[in-house]
Design an enzyme around this catalytic site. Structure first.
Site, PDB file in Angstrom:
ATOM      1  N   SER A  66      53.812  77.283  10.225  1.00 28.86           N
ATOM      2  CA  SER A  66      53.452  77.863  11.521  1.00 28.86           C
ATOM      3  C   SER A  66      52.723  76.833  12.376  1.00 28.86           C
ATOM      4  O   SER A  66      51.760  76.197  11.911  1.00 28.86           O
ATOM      5  CB  SER A  66      52.558  79.081  11.289  1.00 28.86           C
ATOM      6  OG  SER A  66      52.133  79.607  12.517  1.00 28.86           O
ATOM      7  N   THR A  95      68.153  83.143  21.514  1.00 28.90           N
ATOM      8  CA  THR A  95      67.903  81.859  22.167  1.00 28.90           C
ATOM      9  C   THR A  95      66.641  81.233  21.587  1.00 28.90           C
ATOM     10  O   THR A  95      65.617  81.892  21.468  1.00 28.90           O
ATOM     11  CB  THR A  95      67.747  82.064  23.695  1.00 28.90           C
ATOM     12  OG1 THR A  95      68.950  82.657  24.164  1.00 28.90           O
ATOM     13  CG2 THR A  95      67.500  80.749  24.408  1.00 28.90           C
ATOM     14  N   GLY A 102      54.845  81.989  11.281  1.00 28.09           N
ATOM     15  CA  GLY A 102      54.826  82.148   9.833  1.00 28.09           C
ATOM     16  C   GLY A 102      55.264  83.536   9.386  1.00 28.09           C
ATOM     17  O   GLY A 102      55.954  83.687   8.372  1.00 28.09           O
ATOM     18  N   CYS A 150      43.466  85.558  10.184  1.00 30.91           N
ATOM     19  CA  CYS A 150      44.707  86.148  10.709  1.00 30.91           C
ATOM     20  C   CYS A 150      44.934  87.547  10.162  1.00 30.91           C
ATOM     21  O   CYS A 150      45.968  88.145  10.384  1.00 30.91           O
ATOM     22  CB  CYS A 150      45.900  85.242  10.454  1.00 30.91           C
ATOM     23  SG  CYS A 150      45.834  84.429   8.887  1.00 30.91           S
ATOM     24  N   GLN A 184      49.203  77.449   5.614  1.00 28.16           N
ATOM     25  CA  GLN A 184      47.865  76.844   5.633  1.00 28.16           C
ATOM     26  C   GLN A 184      47.875  75.378   5.225  1.00 28.16           C
ATOM     27  O   GLN A 184      46.929  74.646   5.506  1.00 28.16           O
ATOM     28  CB  GLN A 184      46.930  77.613   4.683  1.00 28.16           C
ATOM     29  CG  GLN A 184      46.564  78.989   5.168  1.00 28.16           C
ATOM     30  CD  GLN A 184      45.565  78.965   6.310  1.00 28.16           C
ATOM     31  OE1 GLN A 184      44.776  78.032   6.454  1.00 28.16           O
ATOM     32  NE2 GLN A 184      45.591  79.980   7.136  1.00 28.16           N
ATOM     33  N   ASN A 244      44.888  81.272   2.330  1.00 28.69           N
ATOM     34  CA  ASN A 244      44.171  81.235   3.601  1.00 28.69           C
ATOM     35  C   ASN A 244      42.717  81.642   3.504  1.00 28.69           C
ATOM     36  O   ASN A 244      41.905  81.236   4.324  1.00 28.69           O
ATOM     37  CB  ASN A 244      44.895  82.094   4.650  1.00 28.69           C
ATOM     38  CG  ASN A 244      45.382  83.408   4.103  1.00 28.69           C
ATOM     39  OD1 ASN A 244      46.018  83.460   3.056  1.00 28.69           O
ATOM     40  ND2 ASN A 244      45.068  84.477   4.800  1.00 28.69           N
ATOM     41  N   HIS A 302      50.686  76.901  15.017  1.00 30.42           N
ATOM     42  CA  HIS A 302      49.297  76.987  15.498  1.00 30.42           C
ATOM     43  C   HIS A 302      48.287  76.567  14.443  1.00 30.42           C
ATOM     44  O   HIS A 302      47.114  76.359  14.741  1.00 30.42           O
ATOM     45  CB  HIS A 302      48.985  78.374  16.081  1.00 30.42           C
ATOM     46  CG  HIS A 302      48.890  79.487  15.093  1.00 30.42           C
ATOM     47  ND1 HIS A 302      47.687  79.997  14.680  1.00 30.42           N
ATOM     48  CD2 HIS A 302      49.840  80.189  14.443  1.00 30.42           C
ATOM     49  CE1 HIS A 302      47.909  80.984  13.819  1.00 30.42           C
ATOM     50  NE2 HIS A 302      49.212  81.115  13.661  1.00 30.42           N
TER      51      HIS A 302
HETATM   52  N1  PLP Z   1      50.838  83.010   6.113  1.00 35.21           N
HETATM   53  C1  PLP Z   1      49.588  82.536   6.025  1.00 35.21           C
HETATM   54  C2  PLP Z   1      49.111  81.948   4.735  1.00 35.21           C
HETATM   55  C3  PLP Z   1      48.724  82.583   7.127  1.00 35.21           C
HETATM   56  O1  PLP Z   1      47.476  82.118   7.026  1.00 35.21           O
HETATM   57  C4  PLP Z   1      49.200  83.163   8.341  1.00 35.21           C
HETATM   58  C5  PLP Z   1      48.265  83.279   9.490  1.00 35.21           C
HETATM   59  O2  PLP Z   1      48.275  82.634  10.435  1.00 35.21           O
HETATM   60  C6  PLP Z   1      50.539  83.617   8.379  1.00 35.21           C
HETATM   61  C7  PLP Z   1      51.329  83.539   7.252  1.00 35.21           C
HETATM   62  C8  PLP Z   1      51.125  84.213   9.622  1.00 35.21           C
HETATM   63  O3  PLP Z   1      51.577  83.187  10.480  1.00 35.21           O
HETATM   64  P1  PLP Z   1      51.793  83.489  12.044  1.00 35.21           P
HETATM   65  O4  PLP Z   1      50.450  83.804  12.590  1.00 35.21           O
HETATM   66  O5  PLP Z   1      52.369  82.214  12.587  1.00 35.21           O
HETATM   67  O6  PLP Z   1      52.759  84.616  12.140  1.00 35.21           O
END
Ligand code: PLP
Length: 350
Positions: free
Chosen positions: A168, A206, A39, A295, A148, A120, A170
């Protein structure tokens, strides 16, 4: 020249299959998918690309909500240092950014508006489809950070009408370090990284094939169980909120819009205790919650999201976020409620 051997062709076919699957799950076309490392990279690519396109057309104004993730806010800070003018709009007290605020901030030279689909820390959903229509009418691009939201609630890139969307892996059970930026067909986004012509010239390097394949599979699985999961985790969130808010003598405040929200995230303001202290005490009991954004690890100080809601800095330390997943049970929701209340009541009596 672009001649590859059979193993290269097999890797390319797997990548294209993942691209088609991912696109189908989010209402996009395969050509709109740009695979990234997550993300953060997708947000950086969207903002930097839109800023470069804007600057080339004499537009150097950027708008975002004040409750964006740091991947957006820090990129905007860097762009401001490079001469762009940045407007950050605070949401209402319910965590929702009013479309009228964006309408009032749009200027002739606005290149981009960036507003997240779901916050988030609060779980609050933003009116992105309305904002996209507004931006289209006023000649600005609209980016939404949907990290999210994707995998938790139905998301259609075409339906939203956004120009760019970050996601993202995960966040929906996929591998860490994989994500994508959806970029509307016809938008010639300049790359951030210079190198090969991968991803249609939009992201050199890549491709992370295993990440892309795992992400597409995880999203398909998440979408298949979405309705059932949303009902389940929504019931757990409501149960937790009911217990926490009905306890006499304990003044816990529920944050964010009561309905316009992700099903599984609940955010609270604790009375007289920091979110961090609560996190540590619950951790000792085997319960994982977060103080502010999970995060934002390594981000000291009060939550910028809670401050943007108008909560004073001292109180903004007291935010607690509980996030339910598909594996959680009613017993666990009750145990979390009792543990939080127990810690608060114990602290009052100390
Ligand atoms: N944007 C939001 C709203 C998030 O909650 C996060 C956290 O995971 C991210 C961006 C960042 O994503 P990443 O951890 O895949 O870089």
């Amino acid at each position: 020249m672009n001649v590859t051997n059979h193993s290269g062709r097999r890797a390319a076919a797997l990548l294209e299959d993942a691209r088609h699957r991912l696109a189908a799950a989010v209402g996009a076309t395969p050509r709109e998918v740009v695979f990234t490392s997550g993300g953060t990279e997708a947000d950086n690519l969207a903002l930097r690309g839109a800023a470069a396109l804007g600057a080339a057309a004499g537009k150097r104004h950027l708008i975002a909500s004040a409750i964006e993730h740091h991947a957006v806010l820090r990129t905007l800070e860097a762009l401001a240092e490079e001469g762009f003018s940045v407007t950050l709009l605070p949401p209402g007290a319910d965590g929702v950014l009013p479309a009228e605020a964006v309408a009032g901030a749009l200027r002739e030279d606005t290149a981009l508006v960036s507003v997240m689909l779901a916050n988030n820390e609060l779980g609050t959903l933003q009116p992105v489809a309305r904002l996209a229509a507004l931006c289209r009418a006023r000649g600005a691009l609209l980016h939404t950070d949907a990290v999210q939201a994707v995998g938790q609630v139905p998301v259609s890139f075409a339906g939203l009408g956004a120009d760019m969307l970050s996601l993202s892996a995960h966040k929906f059970g996929g591998p860490r370090g994989a994500g994508a930026l959806l970029c509307r067909e016809g938008l010639r986004l300049p790359p951030m990284l210079r190198g090969g012509g991968q991803e249609n010239g939009r992201r050199a390097g890549t491709e992370h094939l295993e990440g892309a394949v795992g992400m597409a599979a995880a999203l398909k699985a998440a979408c298949g169980q979405m309705e059932e999961n949303a009902a389940r985790v929504g019931a757990l969130r409501r149960r937790l909120c009911g217990r926490l808010l009905s306890r006499r003598g304990v003044e816990i405040r529920l944050l964010g819009h009561p309905q316009q929200r992700l099903p599984g995230i609940a955010a609270f303001l604790l009375p007289g205790m920091s979110g961090e202290e609560m996190l540590l005490r619950l951790d000792l009991r085997g319960i994982c919650v977060s103080a502010g954004a999970a995060c934002a690890t390594g981000e000291p100080g009060p939550s910028h999201v809670l401050e943007a809601l108008g909560i004073p800095a001292r109180q903004a330390q007291n935010g607690l976020r509980v996030s339910f997943g598909a594996g959680n049970t009613v017993e666990e929701a009750d145990a979390i409620a009792e543990a939080i209340l127990g810690v608060l009541e114990g602290a009052f009596w100390r």
